[in-house]
Design a protein around this motif. Structure first.
Motif, PDB file in Angstrom:
ATOM      1  N   TYR A 170      -3.360  -5.311   4.304  1.00 33.02           N
ATOM      2  CA  TYR A 170      -2.234  -4.428   3.980  1.00 33.02           C
ATOM      3  C   TYR A 170      -1.336  -4.173   5.190  1.00 33.02           C
ATOM      4  O   TYR A 170      -0.458  -3.303   5.134  1.00 33.02           O
ATOM      5  N   LEU A 201       0.848  -1.198   0.000  1.00 34.57           N
ATOM      6  CA  LEU A 201       0.000   0.000   0.000  1.00 34.57           C
ATOM      7  C   LEU A 201       0.876   1.236   0.000  1.00 34.57           C
ATOM      8  O   LEU A 201       1.672   1.447   0.911  1.00 34.57           O
ATOM      9  N   GLU A 202       0.690   2.058  -1.037  1.00 33.70           N
ATOM     10  CA  GLU A 202       1.555   3.225  -1.163  1.00 33.70           C
ATOM     11  C   GLU A 202       0.995   4.421  -0.394  1.00 33.70           C
ATOM     12  O   GLU A 202       1.749   5.171   0.229  1.00 33.70           O
ATOM     13  N   TYR A 203      -0.311   4.609  -0.469  1.00 37.03           N
ATOM     14  CA  TYR A 203      -0.931   5.759   0.205  1.00 37.03           C
ATOM     15  C   TYR A 203      -2.017   5.251   1.164  1.00 37.03           C
ATOM     16  O   TYR A 203      -3.207   5.223   0.816  1.00 37.03           O
ATOM     17  N   PRO A 204      -1.644   4.871   2.376  1.00 37.21           N
ATOM     18  CA  PRO A 204      -2.640   4.297   3.302  1.00 37.21           C
ATOM     19  C   PRO A 204      -3.712   5.299   3.713  1.00 37.21           C
ATOM     20  O   PRO A 204      -4.867   4.919   3.902  1.00 37.21           O
ATOM     21  N   HIS A 205      -3.353   6.557   3.842  1.00 34.68           N
ATOM     22  CA  HIS A 205      -4.348   7.558   4.250  1.00 34.68           C
ATOM     23  C   HIS A 205      -5.456   7.678   3.212  1.00 34.68           C
ATOM     24  O   HIS A 205      -6.645   7.773   3.551  1.00 34.68           O
ATOM     25  N   ASP A 206      -5.080   7.682   1.947  1.00 38.06           N
ATOM     26  CA  ASP A 206      -6.098   7.771   0.897  1.00 38.06           C
ATOM     27  C   ASP A 206      -6.978   6.528   0.886  1.00 38.06           C
ATOM     28  O   ASP A 206      -8.199   6.618   0.661  1.00 38.06           O
ATOM     29  N   GLN A 207      -6.369   5.374   1.132  1.00 39.51           N
ATOM     30  CA  GLN A 207      -7.144   4.130   1.153  1.00 39.51           C
ATOM     31  C   GLN A 207      -8.146   4.139   2.304  1.00 39.51           C
ATOM     32  O   GLN A 207      -9.318   3.788   2.132  1.00 39.51           O
ATOM     33  N   THR A 232      -9.389   6.759   3.826  1.00 46.68           N
ATOM     34  CA  THR A 232     -10.396   7.783   3.533  1.00 46.68           C
ATOM     35  C   THR A 232     -11.459   7.246   2.586  1.00 46.68           C
ATOM     36  O   THR A 232     -12.663   7.489   2.775  1.00 46.68           O
TER      37      THR A 232
END
Length: 326
Positions: free
Chosen positions: A152, A103-109, A111
């Protein structure tokens, strides 16, 4: 010249030797790659890597983190609200590899999942239910996030709905409704209190009237007893009942005049107030009593005659039947 080159070489080797040592902070994990390929995961402490071959590709924070997500959605009655969802999460220590590489962008996921769950749950509820069941919405968000983010390498510690903000016009309407309900309740309580006061006052007045009537009855009873005693006393000294009654009436008449005259602020006038007034009053009373007795006797005689006539009419058919037989 050769010595200078040797010194430079030694200096470079010394720098490379120093750069091969690195430290990892507490609650942090470092990812080591060798020629772009995953090598190892290093945790807190002092570590060594092969210079120019091993590389620190990144560091992962193992502390509990918080992500605040602000979502605008609508309720069942098409009222738009803004909700603030706070998600507390951390990287699972045994799954640092998945958290770093999968997972590259966990915050976006996170959200995205929060938006998906909230916009699926809130439109099923009315605005009042959204406030009352916000914990249920938070549990649904946490359950969905746990199912998705565990793969993840992330663990969802908790989800909290920290703010629900409807449109300003909806807020004003809700405040007006609340104020109207409170005014209604206040009016009902005031009406109930007024009713209690009225009932209590009526009961007090009824009790007062009852006691007043009882007092008047007692007073008249004592007056009658006193009159009887006065007549008996006068009869004993040779005054007959009619003369005693006239004497008592005249005495009370003058006592009344005396009590009226003793009050200087009284505007009451008693008519007639001549000495003959007492005698006339007595004569009128006697005449009234006599007439009342005559009327009573007449009514009794009429009632008795009616009963006799009814009895005769009931017997006559039997008499006629006997005559026919003869």
């Amino acid at each position: 010249m050769g010595n200078v080159f040797l010194y430079v070489l030694l200096f470079i080797v010394f720098i490379l030797f120093l750069s091969s040592f690195f430290t990892v902070k507490q609650q942090t994990a470092a990812i080591i790659e060798r020629f772009g390929k995953f090598g190892s995961i290093r945790h807190a402490g002092l570590h060594w890597k092969v210079p120019l071959i091993d590389k620190i590709s990144g560091r992962i924070n193992l502390k509990i983190q918080q992500l605040d997500v602000i979502i605008e959605t609508k309720t069942k009655e098409n009222v738009f609200v803004k909700m603030k969802v706070s998600v507390q999460f951390k990287v699972i220590q045994e799954k640092v590899y998945e958290a770093f590489y999968k997972l590259e962008y966990p915050h976006d996921q996170i959200t995205s999942y929060v938006f998906d769950v909230v916009r699926a749950e809130v439109p099923k509820l009315k605005l009042d239910d959204v406030f009352e069941r916000k914990d249920d919405i938070a549990i649904a968000v946490k359950r969905e996030l746990n199912d998705a983010m565990t793969t993840y390498g992330y663990d969802i510690i908790n989800t909290l709905i920290t703010d629900i903000d409807p449109d300003i016009q909806v807020k004003n309407a809700m405040n007006r409704i609340n104020a109207a309900d409170r005014e209604k309740s206040a009016a009902e309580y005031e009406a109930e209190a007024q009713r209690i006061r009225i009932v209590a006052k009526a009961k007090a007045e009824a009790e007062s009237k009852r006691l007043q009537g009882q007092g008047i009855a007692d007073q008249r009873r004592e007056i009658a007893r006193g009159l009887v005693e006065s007549v008996d006393v006068l009869n004993k000294v040779g005054i007959n009942s009619q003369e005693a009654s006239a004497l008592i009436v005249v005495t009370q008449h003058y006592d009344t005049l005396q009590s009226i005259g003793s009050d200087t602020n009284s505007n009451l006038i008693l008519l007639p107030n001549s000495p003959q007034a007492g005698s006339d009053m007595l004569n009128n009373m006697v005449a009234s009593f006599t007439a009342s007795n005559q009327v009573g006797e007449a009514m009794k005689n009429a009632s008795k005659k009616k009963k006799d006539d009814d009895s005769n009419r009931y017997i006559e058919p039997e008499t006629d039947f006997d005559n026919d037989e003869d």
